[in-house]
Enzyme design. Structure first.
Site, mmCIF file in Angstrom:
data_model
loop_
_atom_site.group_PDB
_atom_site.id
_atom_site.type_symbol
_atom_site.label_atom_id
_atom_site.label_comp_id
_atom_site.label_asym_id
_atom_site.label_seq_id
_atom_site.Cartn_x
_atom_site.Cartn_y
_atom_site.Cartn_z
ATOM 1 N N VAL A 211 0.853 -1.192 0.000
ATOM 2 C CA VAL A 211 0.000 0.000 0.000
ATOM 3 C C VAL A 211 0.888 1.240 0.000
ATOM 4 C CG1 VAL A 211 -1.720 1.336 1.269
ATOM 5 C CG2 VAL A 211 -1.905 -1.160 1.176
ATOM 6 N N LYS A 212 0.571 2.143 -0.903
ATOM 7 C CA LYS A 212 1.273 3.433 -0.970
ATOM 8 C C LYS A 212 0.364 4.521 -0.433
ATOM 9 C CE LYS A 212 2.960 6.783 -4.409
ATOM 10 N NZ LYS A 212 3.261 6.996 -5.848
#
Length: 300
Positions: A211-212
């Site tokens: 996840v960014k």
């Protein structure tokens, strides 16, 4: 063949005594270094370990995918010049398939986080409406190590972008390719710890392997509540010291990497900046130590 002796005949002398099966040693157990990935397939783990350094557990991702939404961004006018210059200093390059095929030598040999979502540009009133713009077969042809899909939670296009993410995750699991879910922030979207905590957890629960997101207050709580690795977006260009402080705080508070673009390729000396950020990510430099390294390293 010698090893067939005693198998094709009625030889009852037993297994060749010269073979060593190490019966006094317990079976090996892989201590996999990436959060939340213990139950993934071998291919998925292999690709994840290309992204996240097995020694540090972290990753420096160079984001150069800006052109798919804003054209020739300052600093990215000539990717064919920039990318080879930074090759040894980064772990992963995040880019579009068009940029990779036209500007990246096949001898680059660094993992690719392939931008797979598309649909809006800066010419749109808002940029939240996207679709999947890359077929899984093309992802495989390009030997991508991850597929990046943007999501816009809290907007009218939330369901559409979540659907894009879920379909990509399904195909990624089928073929052993991780999906990097991007928590995007549109023009009207919140940038609060509560929002980032919710969004990162939602993307992980939907199956994203990475996840960014953006750095925020209470970031340690955001990373603790997300069961997969978080990488932090570099965001807008900052003075070098502030960009290194952002990286240092993010890693210190649980991020497993930084996905940095403008703060590297728009720096006065992009190569020195990439090296300094890598010192924070992989060698536990403080922001002050990394800044001194940057000043000492950059072209005077």
């Amino acid at each position: 063949m010698a090893d067939m002796d005693g198998i094709k005949t009625n030889n009852h002398e037993g297994i060749d005594p010269s073979k060593n099966f190490h019966t006094d040693t317990a079976p090996g157990k892989t201590n996999y270094h990436i959060k939340g990935m213990d139950n993934m397939s071998w291919g998925m783990k292999d690709r994840m370990s290309r992204i996240f350094n097995p020694k540090s557990g972290n990753a420096l991702i160079l984001a150069v995918d800006h052109g798919y939404i804003s054209g020739a961004t300052k600093g990215l006018e000539r990717l064919d010049i920039l990318l080879p210059e930074l090759q040894e200093d980064i772990d992963v390059v995040m880019a579009t398939r068009g940029a990779i095929r036209t500007c990246l030598p096949p001898m680059f040999n660094k993992p690719i986080a392939l931008r797979c979502s598309a649909g809006s540009t800066v010419l749109s009133e808002d940029v939240t409406s996207e679709t999947i713009g890359v077929d899984i077969e093309d992802v495989i042809r390009m030997n991508a190590s991850a597929m990046a899909v943007q999501t816009f939670l809290g907007t009218e296009d939330e369901k559409e972008t979540i659907t894009n993410l879920c379909r990509t995750i399904d195909l990624g699991v089928k073929y052993g390719i991780p999906t990097l879910g991007v928590v995007a922030v549109g023009k009207q979207m919140a940038r609060s710890p509560q929002f980032f905590s919710l969004a990162t957890r939602v993307l992980a629960e939907l199956g994203a392997q990475i996840v960014k997101t953006y750095y925020c207050e209470d970031f340690e709580k955001v990373t603790s509540g997300c069961p997969v690795p978080i990488v932090v977006a570099g965001g807008k260009q900052l003075p070098p010291k502030e960009a290194l402080t952002l990286a240092y705080r993010a890693i210190s508070e649980g991020a497993r990497g930084v996905d940095m673009g403008r703060n590297i390729f728009q720096a006065e000396d992009p190569k020195a900046m990439a090296k300094a950020v890598a010192k924070v990510i992989h060698e536990s430099y403080t922001d002050n130590e990394a800044y001194e390294f940057y000043l000492d390293t950059k072209v005077k």
